[in-house]
Scaffold this motif. Structure first.
Motif, short mmCIF file in Angstrom:
data_model
loop_
_atom_site.label_atom_id
_atom_site.label_comp_id
_atom_site.label_asym_id
_atom_site.label_seq_id
_atom_site.Cartn_x
_atom_site.Cartn_y
_atom_site.Cartn_z
N GLY A 179 -36.83 5.85 -37.51
CA GLY A 179 -35.51 5.99 -36.90
C GLY A 179 -35.03 4.70 -36.28
O GLY A 179 -34.30 4.71 -35.26
N ALA A 180 -35.41 3.55 -36.86
CA ALA A 180 -35.06 2.25 -36.28
C ALA A 180 -33.55 2.04 -36.23
O ALA A 180 -33.03 1.44 -35.28
N ASP A 181 -32.83 2.52 -37.23
CA ASP A 181 -31.37 2.33 -37.25
C ASP A 181 -30.72 2.96 -36.04
O ASP A 181 -29.79 2.39 -35.43
N ALA A 182 -31.21 4.15 -35.66
CA ALA A 182 -30.65 4.83 -34.48
C ALA A 182 -30.95 4.05 -33.22
O ALA A 182 -30.13 3.95 -32.31
N ALA A 183 -32.15 3.46 -33.16
CA ALA A 183 -32.52 2.66 -31.99
C ALA A 183 -31.64 1.42 -31.88
O ALA A 183 -31.18 1.06 -30.79
N HIS A 184 -31.39 0.78 -33.02
CA HIS A 184 -30.53 -0.40 -33.03
C HIS A 184 -29.12 -0.04 -32.58
O HIS A 184 -28.49 -0.77 -31.80
N ALA A 185 -28.63 1.08 -33.09
CA ALA A 185 -27.27 1.51 -32.73
C ALA A 185 -27.14 1.78 -31.24
O ALA A 185 -26.06 1.61 -30.65
N ALA A 186 -28.27 2.17 -30.62
CA ALA A 186 -28.26 2.43 -29.17
C ALA A 186 -28.47 1.17 -28.35
O ALA A 186 -28.48 1.22 -27.11
N GLY A 187 -28.65 0.03 -29.04
CA GLY A 187 -28.78 -1.24 -28.34
C GLY A 187 -30.20 -1.67 -28.01
O GLY A 187 -30.40 -2.64 -27.27
N PHE A 188 -31.20 -0.97 -28.56
CA PHE A 188 -32.60 -1.33 -28.30
C PHE A 188 -33.07 -2.31 -29.37
O PHE A 188 -33.16 -1.96 -30.54
N THR A 189 -33.37 -3.53 -28.96
CA THR A 189 -33.80 -4.56 -29.93
C THR A 189 -35.15 -5.17 -29.58
O THR A 189 -35.62 -6.06 -30.29
N GLY A 190 -35.77 -4.75 -28.48
CA GLY A 190 -37.05 -5.30 -28.08
C GLY A 190 -36.96 -6.59 -27.29
O GLY A 190 -37.97 -7.28 -27.10
N ASN A 191 -35.77 -6.92 -26.81
CA ASN A 191 -35.61 -8.17 -26.06
C ASN A 191 -36.49 -8.15 -24.81
O ASN A 191 -36.48 -7.20 -24.03
N GLY A 192 -37.28 -9.23 -24.62
CA GLY A 192 -38.15 -9.33 -23.46
C GLY A 192 -39.51 -8.68 -23.63
O GLY A 192 -40.33 -8.72 -22.71
N ILE A 193 -39.78 -8.08 -24.78
CA ILE A 193 -41.05 -7.39 -25.03
C ILE A 193 -41.96 -8.30 -25.86
O ILE A 193 -41.52 -8.94 -26.81
N VAL A 194 -43.23 -8.34 -25.50
CA VAL A 194 -44.23 -9.08 -26.28
C VAL A 194 -45.24 -8.07 -26.82
O VAL A 194 -45.78 -7.26 -26.07
N VAL A 195 -45.48 -8.13 -28.13
CA VAL A 195 -46.41 -7.23 -28.80
C VAL A 195 -47.57 -8.06 -29.36
O VAL A 195 -47.35 -9.07 -30.04
N ALA A 196 -48.79 -7.61 -29.08
CA ALA A 196 -49.98 -8.22 -29.70
C ALA A 196 -50.30 -7.43 -30.97
O ALA A 196 -50.54 -6.23 -30.91
N VAL A 197 -50.28 -8.11 -32.10
CA VAL A 197 -50.57 -7.48 -33.39
C VAL A 197 -51.98 -7.89 -33.80
O VAL A 197 -52.24 -9.06 -34.12
N ILE A 198 -52.90 -6.93 -33.80
CA ILE A 198 -54.30 -7.17 -34.17
C ILE A 198 -54.47 -6.71 -35.61
O ILE A 198 -54.45 -5.51 -35.91
N ASP A 199 -54.66 -7.67 -36.53
CA ASP A 199 -54.58 -7.33 -37.95
C ASP A 199 -55.20 -8.45 -38.78
O ASP A 199 -56.18 -9.07 -38.35
N THR A 200 -54.60 -8.72 -39.94
CA THR A 200 -55.09 -9.80 -40.81
C THR A 200 -54.49 -11.15 -40.45
O THR A 200 -54.80 -12.16 -41.09
N GLY A 201 -53.62 -11.18 -39.44
CA GLY A 201 -52.96 -12.41 -39.04
C GLY A 201 -51.47 -12.35 -39.33
O GLY A 201 -50.88 -11.27 -39.44
N ILE A 202 -50.85 -13.51 -39.49
CA ILE A 202 -49.41 -13.59 -39.72
C ILE A 202 -49.10 -14.85 -40.51
O ILE A 202 -49.78 -15.88 -40.37
N ASP A 203 -48.09 -14.76 -41.37
CA ASP A 203 -47.60 -15.93 -42.09
C ASP A 203 -46.78 -16.76 -41.12
O ASP A 203 -45.63 -16.41 -40.78
N THR A 204 -47.37 -17.85 -40.63
CA THR A 204 -46.73 -18.63 -39.57
C THR A 204 -45.46 -19.34 -40.04
O THR A 204 -44.66 -19.79 -39.21
N ASN A 205 -45.26 -19.43 -41.36
CA ASN A 205 -44.08 -20.12 -41.89
C ASN A 205 -43.02 -19.16 -42.39
O ASN A 205 -42.00 -19.59 -42.96
N HIS A 206 -43.23 -17.87 -42.20
CA HIS A 206 -42.26 -16.89 -42.69
C HIS A 206 -40.94 -17.05 -41.93
O HIS A 206 -40.94 -17.01 -40.69
#
Length: 374
Positions: A179-206
């Motif tokens: 339901g991300a579209d509904a969240a965006h429409a309500a103005g929630f974009t994650g501004n000011g939030i930091v998420v730690a993603v524990i996984d295979t890593g990240i493409d640093t150049n993406h």
């Protein structure tokens, strides 16, 4: 004295012989002649010895059962066919009783280190190769053979010993079901939030992720299977700083994109203004070990406040159906204890329930009571 470790008829016959011998002593107690000891004291002494020897086999059996219960089912099964010279990866949890509470972090770390050292010092020399030793978690992980595992089970400070579980990347559907579209429409974009993603890593150049990555805080704990080299980008088991979480599989990059993609080359993420702390614990095949996941969580216990991490994402699991959240490993394992401690400090931990379609349980770490399973 009794001899432990005997089983079957031999043990039964030995116990019977001991009892008969003690009864014979009791019947012949009148022939004992020690002027300094009154008759009634001699009788009491003989009966006490008889009681101790009579109860000793039961006490030994109870002690052996308690030691056996410290070993996880998978570890007990592995030990059945393990040669005395072979080693397997294990995870050890120590008894947390009497440890200082989290509000006294430095005292707790000191007490944990002292308890870890006491257990390690009590093991046979070179019996255990420590792979991960946690500052904030009462436990450690490494490679050990049967002798070390048996010694750990006997140690009073050890609560549980288990096989170091494998972890696998898990992701079937993402943004479309949230339901991300509904969240965006309500103005929630994650501004000011930091998420730690524990996984295979990240493409640093993406291009959709580079602006959201806290580059200097990339971390990697990736021990690999051989024990002689790691699966971090520089070939080690531990790496920190820029490029330390470079993704060689793609799964972690996909997960990070679902969270915070800017929407250039793909659709926007659920929270496109979120910042990411990328932590690599899975290899190029998308698999790893829970000892490394616990190490990453252990690091976050110390650093989440400094970095402003409010959310941890674990899109991975052991692929096993766990139906009891209060049983090990959902409770009482190093990973479960770390999630518990992060939750106590206000950090929300999301974990994948798994892709297996189980109807009577979910995978670890989603089964941890303090985790939010998705």
């Amino acid at each position: 004295r009794t001899v432990t470790g005997t089983t079957g008829n031999r043990s039964s016959h030995r116990s019977s012989d001991v009892r008969q011998y003690v009864l014979m002593l009791a019947l012949r107690s009148r022939s004992l002649r020690r002027p300094s000891l009154p008759m009634h004291c001699r009788s009491v002494a003989v009966l006490c010895v008889a009681a101790v020897l009579w109860l000793a086999p039961a006490v030994c059996r109870a002690q052996g059962q308690a030691e056996l219960e410290k070993l996880g089912p998978a570890l007990r099964a592995r030990l059945q066919g393990l040669d005395r010279s072979e080693e397997i990866r294990i995870s050890v949890v120590l008894d947390e009783a009497a440890l200082p509470k989290r509000r006294s972090a430095s005292a707790r770390r000191s007490a944990i280190r002292a308890r870890q050292q006491r257990v390690l010092d009590d093991l046979p020399a070179d019996a255990l190769r420590v792979g991960r030793r946690y500052e904030n978690l009462a436990g450690f992980a490494g490679r050990a053979g049967p002798a070390a595992i048996e010694a750990l089970a006997r140690h009073p400070a050890v609560a549980h010993v288990s096989v170091d579980r494998r972890a696998y990347a898990t992701l079937a559907q993402g943004r479309a079901l949230t339901g991300a579209d509904a969240a965006h429409a309500a103005g929630f974009t994650g501004n000011g939030i930091v998420v730690a993603v524990i996984d295979t890593g990240i493409d640093t150049n993406h291009p959709d992720l580079a602006d959201d990555l806290i580059d200097e805080e990339q971390q990697c704990w990736c021990e690999g299977d051989t024990g002689s080299s790691g699966c971090c980008p520089d070939g080690s088991e531990r790496q920190s700083g820029a490029d330390a979480a470079e993704d060689d599989n793609g799964h972690g990059t996909s997960v990070s994109g679902i969270i915070t993609s800017a929407g250039g080359s793909a659709g926007p993420g659920v929270a496109p203004d979120t910042d990411i702390v990328a932590i690599k614990v899975l290899d190029d095949a998308g698999s790893g070990y829970f000892s490394d996941i616990a190490a990453a969580l252990n690091w976050l216990i110390d650093n989440h406040g400094r970095l402003g991490v409010r959310v941890v994402n674990l899109s991975l699991g052991d692929g096993v159906e766990h139906s009891n959240a209060l049983a090990t490993p959902c409770s009482g394992s190093n990973t479960a204890n770390a999630i518990r401690d992060l939750d106590a400090e206000g950090v929300v931990v999301f974990a994948s329930s798994g892709n297996e379609g189980y109807d009577d349980g979910i995978a670890l770490p989603a089964c941890v009571p303090e985790a939010i399973s998705v």
